[in-house]
Design a protein around this motif. Structure first.
Motif, PDB file in Angstrom:
ATOM      1  N   LEU A 529       0.701  -1.206  -0.104  1.00  0.00           N
ATOM      2  CA  LEU A 529      -0.047  -0.064   0.098  1.00  0.00           C
ATOM      3  C   LEU A 529       0.791   1.102  -0.056  1.00  0.00           C
ATOM      4  CD1 LEU A 529      -2.936  -1.069   2.573  1.00  0.00           C
ATOM      5  CD2 LEU A 529      -3.172  -0.501   0.178  1.00  0.00           C
ATOM      6  N   GLU A 530       1.960   1.182   0.902  1.00  0.00           N
ATOM      7  CA  GLU A 530       2.860   2.415   0.661  1.00  0.00           C
ATOM      8  C   GLU A 530       3.527   2.605  -0.854  1.00  0.00           C
ATOM      9  OE1 GLU A 530       5.033   2.192   5.166  1.00  0.00           O
ATOM     10  OE2 GLU A 530       6.055   1.756   3.200  1.00  0.00           O
ATOM     11  N   LEU A 531       3.724   1.515  -1.481  1.00  0.00           N
ATOM     12  CA  LEU A 531       4.184   1.568  -2.854  1.00  0.00           C
ATOM     13  C   LEU A 531       3.059   2.213  -3.645  1.00  0.00           C
ATOM     14  CD1 LEU A 531       6.213   1.069  -5.067  1.00  0.00           C
ATOM     15  CD2 LEU A 531       5.876  -1.216  -4.977  1.00  0.00           C
ATOM     16  N   ALA A 532       1.757   1.727  -3.426  1.00  0.00           N
ATOM     17  CA  ALA A 532       0.729   2.212  -4.334  1.00  0.00           C
ATOM     18  C   ALA A 532       0.501   3.563  -4.093  1.00  0.00           C
ATOM     19  CB  ALA A 532      -0.555   1.347  -4.137  1.00  0.00           C
ATOM     20  N   LEU A 533       0.380   4.057  -2.771  1.00  0.00           N
ATOM     21  CA  LEU A 533       0.319   5.494  -2.554  1.00  0.00           C
ATOM     22  C   LEU A 533       1.303   6.225  -3.224  1.00  0.00           C
ATOM     23  CD1 LEU A 533      -0.842   4.760   1.178  1.00  0.00           C
ATOM     24  CD2 LEU A 533      -2.007   6.052  -0.419  1.00  0.00           C
ATOM     25  N   LEU A 534       2.735   5.703  -2.945  1.00  0.00           N
ATOM     26  CA  LEU A 534       3.649   6.598  -3.578  1.00  0.00           C
ATOM     27  C   LEU A 534       3.739   6.435  -5.279  1.00  0.00           C
ATOM     28  CD1 LEU A 534       6.369   7.937  -2.978  1.00  0.00           C
ATOM     29  CD2 LEU A 534       7.463   5.678  -2.658  1.00  0.00           C
ATOM     30  N   ALA A 554       9.389   5.530  -5.852  1.00  0.00           N
ATOM     31  CA  ALA A 554       8.557   4.379  -5.952  1.00  0.00           C
ATOM     32  C   ALA A 554       9.396   3.358  -6.633  1.00  0.00           C
ATOM     33  CB  ALA A 554       7.328   4.981  -6.863  1.00  0.00           C
ATOM     34  N   ARG A 555      10.021   3.583  -7.691  1.00  0.00           N
ATOM     35  CA  ARG A 555      10.850   2.496  -8.205  1.00  0.00           C
ATOM     36  C   ARG A 555      12.188   1.900  -7.197  1.00  0.00           C
ATOM     37  NH1 ARG A 555      10.765   6.582 -12.455  1.00  0.00           N
ATOM     38  NH2 ARG A 555      12.925   7.146 -12.010  1.00  0.00           N
ATOM     39  N   ARG A 556      12.062   2.816  -6.454  1.00  0.00           N
ATOM     40  CA  ARG A 556      13.530   2.315  -5.303  1.00  0.00           C
ATOM     41  C   ARG A 556      12.670   1.373  -4.243  1.00  0.00           C
ATOM     42  NH1 ARG A 556      18.947   3.105  -4.423  1.00  0.00           N
ATOM     43  NH2 ARG A 556      19.380   1.507  -2.822  1.00  0.00           N
ATOM     44  N   LEU A 557      11.459   1.901  -3.916  1.00  0.00           N
ATOM     45  CA  LEU A 557      10.833   1.247  -2.753  1.00  0.00           C
ATOM     46  C   LEU A 557      10.410  -0.101  -3.408  1.00  0.00           C
ATOM     47  CD1 LEU A 557       9.690   1.167   0.250  1.00  0.00           C
ATOM     48  CD2 LEU A 557       7.609   2.027  -1.039  1.00  0.00           C
ATOM     49  N   ALA A 558      10.147  -0.408  -4.602  1.00  0.00           N
ATOM     50  CA  ALA A 558       9.648  -1.599  -5.318  1.00  0.00           C
ATOM     51  C   ALA A 558      10.718  -2.388  -5.325  1.00  0.00           C
ATOM     52  CB  ALA A 558       9.203  -1.329  -6.638  1.00  0.00           C
ATOM     53  N   ARG A 559      11.912  -1.859  -5.569  1.00  0.00           N
ATOM     54  CA  ARG A 559      13.336  -2.426  -5.865  1.00  0.00           C
ATOM     55  C   ARG A 559      13.780  -3.330  -4.430  1.00  0.00           C
ATOM     56  NH1 ARG A 559      15.479   0.581  -8.771  1.00  0.00           N
ATOM     57  NH2 ARG A 559      17.169   1.569  -7.568  1.00  0.00           N
ATOM     58  N   GLN A 560      13.324  -2.654  -3.240  1.00  0.00           N
ATOM     59  CA  GLN A 560      13.669  -2.939  -1.883  1.00  0.00           C
ATOM     60  C   GLN A 560      12.863  -4.198  -1.405  1.00  0.00           C
ATOM     61  OE1 GLN A 560      15.503   1.501  -1.276  1.00  0.00           O
ATOM     62  NE2 GLN A 560      14.084   0.850   0.206  1.00  0.00           N
ATOM     63  N   GLY A 561      11.779  -4.386  -2.210  1.00  0.00           N
ATOM     64  CA  GLY A 561      10.883  -5.660  -1.810  1.00  0.00           C
ATOM     65  C   GLY A 561       9.876  -4.910  -0.953  1.00  0.00           C
ATOM     66  N   VAL A 562       8.597  -5.320  -1.536  1.00  0.00           N
ATOM     67  CA  VAL A 562       7.241  -5.069  -0.562  1.00  0.00           C
ATOM     68  C   VAL A 562       6.605  -6.595  -0.241  1.00  0.00           C
ATOM     69  CG1 VAL A 562       6.960  -2.715  -1.643  1.00  0.00           C
ATOM     70  CG2 VAL A 562       6.040  -4.647  -2.880  1.00  0.00           C
ATOM     71  N   ASP A 563       7.062  -7.750  -0.761  1.00  0.00           N
ATOM     72  CA  ASP A 563       6.273  -8.989  -0.684  1.00  0.00           C
ATOM     73  C   ASP A 563       7.356  -9.880   0.307  1.00  0.00           C
ATOM     74  OD1 ASP A 563       4.691 -11.135  -0.859  1.00  0.00           O
ATOM     75  OD2 ASP A 563       4.630 -11.256  -2.980  1.00  0.00           O
ATOM     76  N   LEU A 564       6.523 -10.049   1.455  1.00  0.00           N
ATOM     77  CA  LEU A 564       7.009 -10.891   2.492  1.00  0.00           C
ATOM     78  C   LEU A 564       6.439 -12.128   2.597  1.00  0.00           C
ATOM     79  CD1 LEU A 564       8.171  -8.001   5.181  1.00  0.00           C
ATOM     80  CD2 LEU A 564       9.542  -8.690   3.138  1.00  0.00           C
ATOM     81  N   VAL A 565       5.325 -12.304   2.081  1.00  0.00           N
ATOM     82  CA  VAL A 565       4.690 -13.675   1.923  1.00  0.00           C
ATOM     83  C   VAL A 565       5.199 -14.598   1.258  1.00  0.00           C
ATOM     84  CG1 VAL A 565       2.375 -14.751   1.348  1.00  0.00           C
ATOM     85  CG2 VAL A 565       2.241 -12.204   2.440  1.00  0.00           C
ATOM     86  N   ASP A 566       5.559 -15.636   1.967  1.00  0.00           N
ATOM     87  CA  ASP A 566       6.123 -16.863   1.373  1.00  0.00           C
ATOM     88  C   ASP A 566       5.275 -18.158   1.631  1.00  0.00           C
ATOM     89  OD1 ASP A 566       7.539 -18.898   0.477  1.00  0.00           O
ATOM     90  OD2 ASP A 566       9.557 -18.308   1.558  1.00  0.00           O
TER      91      ASP A 566
END
Length: 581
Positions: A529-534, A554-566
């Motif tokens: 959601l942070e990434l979507a808002l950004l 926004a591009r940088r936050l996406a690169r740092q990873g937003v999906d922690l579900v495994d």
């Protein structure tokens, strides 16, 4: 011969220094970082307000915000540095042996109390001069001032929460007595409020509260120990207690209102056992209290105390998230200014690609955190002004714990990395920099730990309509990110949200797996959601001529990873590792 080797070289240098006209090398002293006006140096805050407030509202509040930015980066920051070694002091007895339990606050806290009242840091959302945007005005001021006020946000947050609770629960007599004081702009009249829930038996598990409420001829009196009470110097408090005869568990608790002293200034059956020694927030007078007949009044009946305190917790969690974003911004402002002053390896740090990369990573985290925290403020303001849809209420219910838990974790990580950007100076106390990390560490703990809030978010997602409200929010934000430069970031947010929804649907059939993955689910939802808002904010910036900074974030936050579900994480592995000797 002047000698050879190391001794000879030293002797030769000394001989040269004796020659007429010789000048010794000028010693190097590093310039410390400087803040300047923290409103003018915060492009995201200015962009966000320009985007979110009606033009006439921005015109009305911006002069005050600029003034507060000058104050925060100037006189208050200087005062904070000079006040670094001061801490609150407890005087239990007076010179003649009377128990007084007087807490002396630091000079900066006394100044903060005056400023907070005069600028309406609690009053603004209750005056509602900007209607549904009043919370944004309030939180913009908090964002600017709090990093220079030594965590005076603590009593302010609880004061705001107490006012909101008394109004929401329809306690007319108590609201008439306390709310005008809690929201006063007169420093001589203004009150702050405490929030007394934590006991020896546990923090978040308030169902085990041992404080007992007994009725006598004069009303209700409380008996018990409160192990951790923040801002104990407040004039009133909301607290949990179990009316005598009520059943165990949270259902049997009631919410009580009490004033800490009577009209003559005598303690209301309250003894301060000690002030707490803490890692950070050392200017906050946190105490352990004994209640021995403290006179109190029920706020809303004699049961459902935990349910009744939810308005307070939602408000303080909003403050927690905004304060986390403010702390990240302050750390970055200092690190960026220092990078422009510090020379190393032949150039300014600000010109070094690796240092630029490091600070860019922190900027992306800070921008995402800010937008999520202020989205919660926006929703709360809309609800308080009567301008909300049902979907807004459902969305706020889940976003509040998500914002608090995610921004708290981000604040610690950003503060730690920012200190490292100063090298050894970041570890030296009299630079004032270590306080950034110590004070940040409380943010994932106060108002519910990350695990507790993850379970809270899970409960919110189980309510009818909440998953749909969350999906609608994400779809709206991501649909607005039309620029090709945002395509990858928007796709990353979309994938993470879809993965989270899929995992949640499958895990509902396995209770242990569901609880075990609740933190990873909550952090994924929050970061996505942070990434979507950004992404949505970056699109507005591109269309409004505000530049490409937000898109880069926004591009940088996406690169740092937003999906922690495994989905492949095995619950059995968690048991094995946690039980390892």
């Amino acid at each position: 011969m002047v000698g050879s080797g190391r001794e000879g070289k030293f002797t030769a240098r000394r001989a040269r220094a004796r020659r007429p006209g010789y000048r010794w090398p000028v010693p190097f002293f590093q310039d410390p970082p400087r803040l300047g006006n923290t409103y003018d140096s915060d492009p995201l805050l200015r962009e966000y307000l320009a985007r979110s407030l009606p033009p006439e509202a921005l015109l009305a509040v911006e002069p005050e915000l600029r003034y507060l930015g000058e104050l925060a980066g100037g006189r208050l920051a200087q005062m904070q540095h000079e006040d670094r070694l001061n801490e609150p002091r407890l005087t239990p007895w007076d010179a003649w042996g009377h128990r007084v339990d007087r807490i002396e606050l630091t000079p900066l806290w006394r100044e903060a109390a005056r400023l907070a009242a005069e600028h309406g840091l609690v009053a603004v959302p209750y005056e509602r001069k900007l209607g549904e945007h009043s919370r944004l005005h309030q939180m913009a001021m908090v964002h600017l001032l709090e990093p220079s006020l030594d965590v005076y946000s603590c009593p302010l947050a609880m004061t705001d929460g107490a006012a909101r609770t008394l109004l929401d629960l329809g306690s007319a007599a108590l609201a008439r007595r306390a709310v005008p004081r809690l929201t006063s702009r007169d420093p001589a009249r203004a009150w702050t409020s405490g929030q007394w829930m934590t006991e020896r038996v546990g923090g978040s598990d308030v169902s085990r509260t041992e404080t007992v409420a007994r009725r006598d001829g004069e009303g209700w009196r409380l008996h018990g120990t409160k192990w951790f009470t923040s801002a104990t110097s407040s004039e009133m408090a909301l607290t949990l207690a179990r009316p005598e005869g009520n059943p165990p568990g949270s259902k049997g608790l009631a919410l009580f209102y009490l004033e800490t002293r009577d009209a003559e200034g005598r303690a209301n059956g309250i003894t301060v056992n000690r002030l707490k020694e803490k890692l950070g927030t050392r200017k906050v007078p946190t105490a352990e209290l004994a209640l021995d007949g403290a006179q109190a009044e029920p706020v809303a009946g004699l049961v459902d105390g935990v349910k009744n305190i939810s308005s307070l917790l939602n408000t303080t969690r909003l403050w927690n998230a905004v304060v986390a974003a403010a702390g990240m911004r302050r750390a970055l402002q200092l690190a960026l200014d220092y990078a422009r002053r510090r020379s190393a390896f032949g150039d300014r740090l600000a010109e070094k690609p690796l240092h630029q990369d490091t600070l860019a990573a922190l900027e992306a985290e800070a921008e995402g955190a800010f937008l999520l925290a202020f989205r919660v403020a926006e929703l709360q303001g809309r609800i308080e002004a009567g301008a909300a849809r049902d979907a807004d209420r459902q969305l706020l219910r889940v976003l509040t714990p998500l914002a608090k838990l995610a921004t708290g974790k981000q604040a610690v990580a950003v503060a730690s990395e920012a200190l490292e950007a100063f090298g050894g100076a970041g570890y030296v106390e009299d630079t004032g920099l270590p306080r950034l990390l110590r004070d940040a560490q409380v943010l994932p703990i106060w108002e519910g730990t990350t695990n507790v809030l993850s379970l809270d978010a899970l409960r919110a997602l189980g309510a009818p309509g909440t998953p749909e409200a969350l999906a609608e929010e994400a779809a709206r934000l991501l649909a607005s990110a039309r620029d090709p430069s945002l395509r990858g970031a928007a796709a990353a947010a979309s994938r993470a949200l879809a993965n989270a929804r899929g995992w949640l649907a499958g895990a509902r059939e396995a209770p242990r797996a569901l609880e075990g993955g609740a933190r990873r689910l909550a952090l994924t939802l929050a970061r996505a959601l942070e990434l979507a808002l950004l992404c949505a904010h970056a699109q507005w910036c591109l269309e409004s001529g505000k530049g490409k900074r937000a898109a880069a974030a926004a591009r940088r936050l996406a690169r740092q990873g937003v999906d922690l579900v495994d989905p492949d994480v095995d619950d059995g592995d968690a048991r094995l590792l946690s039980e390892a000797p």
